[in-house]
Design a protein around this motif. Structure first.
Motif, short mmCIF file in Angstrom:
data_model
loop_
_atom_site.label_atom_id
_atom_site.label_comp_id
_atom_site.label_asym_id
_atom_site.label_seq_id
_atom_site.Cartn_x
_atom_site.Cartn_y
_atom_site.Cartn_z
N ARG A 80 31.16 17.22 36.08
CA ARG A 80 30.00 17.66 35.29
C ARG A 80 29.94 16.89 33.97
N ASP A 81 29.00 15.96 33.92
CA ASP A 81 28.80 15.15 32.72
C ASP A 81 30.11 14.51 32.25
N GLY A 82 30.84 13.96 33.22
CA GLY A 82 32.06 13.25 32.89
C GLY A 82 33.29 14.11 32.72
N LEU A 83 33.20 15.42 33.05
CA LEU A 83 34.33 16.32 32.92
C LEU A 83 34.81 16.80 34.29
N LEU A 84 36.14 16.77 34.48
CA LEU A 84 36.77 17.40 35.63
C LEU A 84 37.25 18.75 35.14
N LEU A 85 36.64 19.83 35.61
CA LEU A 85 36.80 21.14 34.99
C LEU A 85 37.93 21.96 35.59
N GLN A 86 38.66 22.63 34.71
CA GLN A 86 39.63 23.67 35.07
C GLN A 86 40.63 23.24 36.14
N ILE A 87 41.36 22.19 35.80
CA ILE A 87 42.50 21.80 36.62
C ILE A 87 43.71 22.50 36.02
N LYS A 88 44.11 23.62 36.62
CA LYS A 88 45.18 24.47 36.10
C LYS A 88 44.91 24.84 34.64
N GLY A 89 43.66 25.22 34.36
CA GLY A 89 43.31 25.70 33.03
C GLY A 89 42.97 24.63 32.02
N GLN A 90 42.99 23.36 32.41
CA GLN A 90 42.68 22.28 31.49
C GLN A 90 41.53 21.43 32.02
N ASP A 91 40.68 20.97 31.12
CA ASP A 91 39.60 20.05 31.48
C ASP A 91 40.04 18.62 31.16
N TYR A 92 39.64 17.69 32.02
CA TYR A 92 39.95 16.28 31.83
C TYR A 92 38.65 15.49 31.76
N PRO A 151 49.73 2.08 31.97
CA PRO A 151 51.06 2.55 31.59
C PRO A 151 51.00 3.98 31.04
N GLY A 152 52.12 4.70 31.13
CA GLY A 152 52.13 6.05 30.61
C GLY A 152 53.47 6.72 30.81
N LYS A 153 53.48 8.04 30.62
CA LYS A 153 54.68 8.86 30.77
C LYS A 153 54.92 9.17 32.24
N VAL A 154 55.98 9.97 32.48
CA VAL A 154 56.28 10.41 33.84
C VAL A 154 56.55 11.92 33.84
N TYR A 155 55.61 12.68 33.30
CA TYR A 155 55.74 14.12 33.29
C TYR A 155 55.61 14.67 34.71
N PRO A 156 56.20 15.85 34.99
CA PRO A 156 56.04 16.44 36.31
C PRO A 156 54.58 16.81 36.56
N VAL A 157 54.12 16.65 37.80
CA VAL A 157 52.74 17.00 38.14
C VAL A 157 52.71 18.21 39.08
N ASN A 158 53.80 18.98 39.06
CA ASN A 158 53.83 20.21 39.83
C ASN A 158 53.10 21.33 39.07
N GLU A 159 53.23 22.55 39.56
CA GLU A 159 52.54 23.69 38.95
C GLU A 159 52.87 23.82 37.46
N PHE A 160 54.16 23.72 37.13
CA PHE A 160 54.56 23.85 35.73
C PHE A 160 53.95 22.74 34.87
N GLY A 161 54.10 21.50 35.35
CA GLY A 161 53.62 20.38 34.55
C GLY A 161 52.14 20.44 34.28
N LEU A 162 51.35 20.71 35.32
CA LEU A 162 49.90 20.74 35.15
C LEU A 162 49.43 21.92 34.31
N THR A 163 50.18 23.03 34.36
CA THR A 163 49.76 24.23 33.65
C THR A 163 50.20 24.23 32.20
N PHE A 164 51.45 23.84 31.94
CA PHE A 164 52.01 24.03 30.61
C PHE A 164 52.16 22.75 29.79
N MET A 165 52.09 21.59 30.44
CA MET A 165 52.13 20.35 29.68
C MET A 165 50.70 19.91 29.37
#
Length: 262
Positions: A96-108, A156-170
């Motif tokens: 929606r207008d360049g936003l990916l909405l509510q991926i585990k509570g966060q917009d990208y 290039p970038g970090k290597v944070y976990p992309v599991n439930e915890f990572g997507l929700t709390f990071m």
């Protein structure tokens, strides 16, 4: 307090050298003895693997295994868009207008996910799927459609976990982690396959040689340990399946939608 501590620990462990060390061990002969335990722990369907367990020289070789021919039938319907991976759907929906909405509570935003690419404007009202690969899953990535690779980009970038915890709390993991983006031109438009690195993923690799043109289901790349693929389609180029939702699982070759023709 606990959440803050876990976040801080994850920040400290999300350095590239940690993943390099893990990757080095997984590629060593010493890791070979862990293959049976790894397969049993994650209940991996070893009968689908191209080779017997004892034929794999390292844990990494087993993890990036190919499957026996016919293990992943490709949907053959005309203009089908298929899942590029075995995965659980973390999120999906219209952009929606360049936003990916509510991926585990966060917009990208597309701008951050695609690293400010000028191609971003083509996807501002498209559709997206976030596809999470667990250690149990087959980790080769295939083309979701027939088409021509028109551009690739390594971010290039970090290597944070992309599991439930990572997507929700990071914070904004999908756009902070290392990414490999492939843009594929098909008969009805273009799509982007965004491969996102993760904790203990030593690398994301293209198949060699990387072909200029791909058939639907052809090998494109692979992860060395679990991660996520974000699949993006251009505005008005796909009619997505309406029965798929977050939490559902798909296999490589399953239909995600139907591509439009121009």
């Amino acid at each position: 307090m606990t959440r803050r501590l876990l976040r801080a620990m994850t920040e400290l462990s999300s350095r590239k050298f940690v993943s390099r060390l893990t990757g080095s061990f997984a590629k060593s002969a010493f890791s070979r003895r862990l293959i049976p335990r790894f397969a049993a722990t994650y209940r991996i369907a070893v009968e689908e693997a191209e080779k017997r367990l004892e034929e794999y020289g390292t844990l990494n070789e087993f993890f990036t295994r190919r499957l026996k021919p016919g293990s992943r039938p490709i949907d053959e319907a005309v203009d089908t868009l298929v899942s590029p991976v075995d995965a659980r759907i973390t999120a999906c929906g219209p952009i929606r207008d360049g936003l990916l909405l509510q991926i585990k509570g966060q917009d990208y935003t597309l701008d951050e996910l695609l690293n400010g690419s000028p191609r971003t404007r083509q996807y501002r009202h498209g559709y997206y799927w976030v596809l999470y690969l667990s250690p149990t899953d087959y980790h080769r990535i295939h083309s979701p459609c027939a088409g021509e690779i028109v551009e690739t980009e390594h971010v290039p970038g970090k290597v944070y976990p992309v599991n439930e915890f990572g997507l929700t709390f990071m914070r904004r993991v999908l756009s902070r982690n290392e990414r490999l983006v492939t843009y594929i031109r098909h008969e009805g438009g273009e799509l982007a396959v965004v491969k996102v690195g993760a904790l203990n993923v030593s690398s994301i690799r293209y198949v060699e040689p990387l072909p200029a043109r791909l058939g639907r289901g052809d090998e494109l790349a692979y992860f060395e340990f679990g991660s996520t693929v974000v699949l993006l389609t251009e505005d008005g180029t796909v009619e997505p399946r309406t029965d798929l939702k977050a939490g559902d699982t798909v296999r490589m070759g399953h239909r995600l939608g139907t591509l439009a023709r121009k």
